[in-house]
Design an enzyme around this catalytic site. Sequence first.
Site, PDB file in Angstrom:
ATOM      1  N   GLU A   1     -46.430  42.579 -56.925  1.00 52.19           N
ATOM      2  CA  GLU A   1     -46.215  42.655 -58.371  1.00 52.19           C
ATOM      3  C   GLU A   1     -44.745  43.005 -58.537  1.00 52.19           C
ATOM      4  OE1 GLU A   1     -45.301  43.417 -61.770  1.00 52.19           O
ATOM      5  OE2 GLU A   1     -46.184  45.410 -61.470  1.00 52.19           O
TER       6      GLU A   1
ATOM      7  N   CYS B   1     -42.763  47.197 -66.521  1.00 49.00           N
ATOM      8  CA  CYS B   1     -42.771  45.889 -65.857  1.00 49.00           C
ATOM      9  C   CYS B   1     -43.131  44.757 -66.810  1.00 49.00           C
ATOM     10  CB  CYS B   1     -43.715  45.902 -64.663  1.00 49.00           C
ATOM     11  SG  CYS B   1     -45.419  46.308 -65.058  1.00 49.00           S
TER      12      CYS B   1
END
Length: 446
Positions: A162, A196
């Site tokens: 990720e 993020c």
Amino acid sequence: TQEDALLGEILTTCEKIRTLLHHGETWLEPSKRPVNPMMIHKNAYVEYVPLGVLGIIAPWNYPFHNMLNHVLSGIFSGNGVVTKCSEHTSWSSVYFHSICRAALEVNGFDPELVQLCTGVAETGKALVECPHVDKIFFTGSPNVGRHVMKGAAPFLKPVVLELGGKDAMVFCEDVKLKDVIPWAMRGCFQNCGQNCCGVERLFVYESIAHDFIAAIVEKVRSLRQGCPLSENMVDCGAMVMDAQCTLVQGLVDDAVSKGATLHCGGKRNTSTRGQFYEPTLLSGVTPNMRIWKEEVFGPIMCVITVPGDNDETCVQMVNDCAFGLGSSVYSASTSRALAIGSQFNTGMFTANDFGVNYLIQSLPFGGVKESGFGRFAGPEGLRSCCLERSMVVDRIPGVRTSIPGPIDYPMNTKQGMGFGKGLIKLFYGDSVWVKARGILDLIRNA
């Protein structure tokens, strides 16, 4: 801020726990699969078997949730978990880790199921290369993600990455500004932009861009900064790393030097002690600027005008990006928002909302391109903690497969070929006549 921690750390972790308790066992039940007519006497299914030990390399933003997230999935699916925390969050991670161990012990489980490693790059490298760690889950930058892949490659060890994000939020010309401005503020400035799936590119249709900037500039300028533990009201907290302030400053300076308009902010906040960068509003951002392509991870609102209010142009501009984590479109027409968003090359999309993908823990979380691959959350994420083992067993008691004589050793090639062709005609022939010929071939070559 305290609110950022409450929403980003506690709320999401509570929902993760609730989702696992309500749905996790179902997601890990054997998954029955259909069989073909030739195998009608068999049952086929996939079972999800614990891998053994999961290695987690956690980032420095949201240190509580980004540890607990994988610990919860890992132990729920039957694994042990070793977490390497960021060197910038060692103190808090040790405390969070003690919570995990205490929870296991209170409920009658061995607290040694979860372990924590502190340290710098060498610690992460050792975890990746450890022969007793069966899979790596990494959250961080694309550059370090490549090093993780390189370290895992000699062991053929699977990884979930990720990585960075540069999420787009789109405001079509049919929105009401008073309704969407709060979403722009939350998307860009939550956790001081250290998010993020934070909004790093705000695409505003041309006919409303001027009014949008005029309406939002004072809101950005009025954001209050300071220590979130003080008695003063704080909207935007500090940067975790001083080096990140320097990186953000370089991106802003580059954009301004190439023609972007700086409406407010654009520098460190020296009036407050600590690592603070002023909430910043930029407009006129274009593809020749570094900030168009590079991840910012700071309190910067970048407004990009979509010329001619053109949906196709908007799609092209959004997809002109190396990252592909999340995205959102706001429009008075949900069908239009969906039509635009379905063309984005991103792992996640929301229509007329922001960030809720992650609050719906039944959905997988992850991106494409420089944003990485693999998923966590949802059944896909939970099952990624497991070996997917394909299983075939007899369905009817006393009925078992035997090898027909024509294809048993030693074989008669002519007879075996005739028998095999008969099978293909019987099961895959496109007419009754072909299937009947297949039966005759089987009889002749039995």
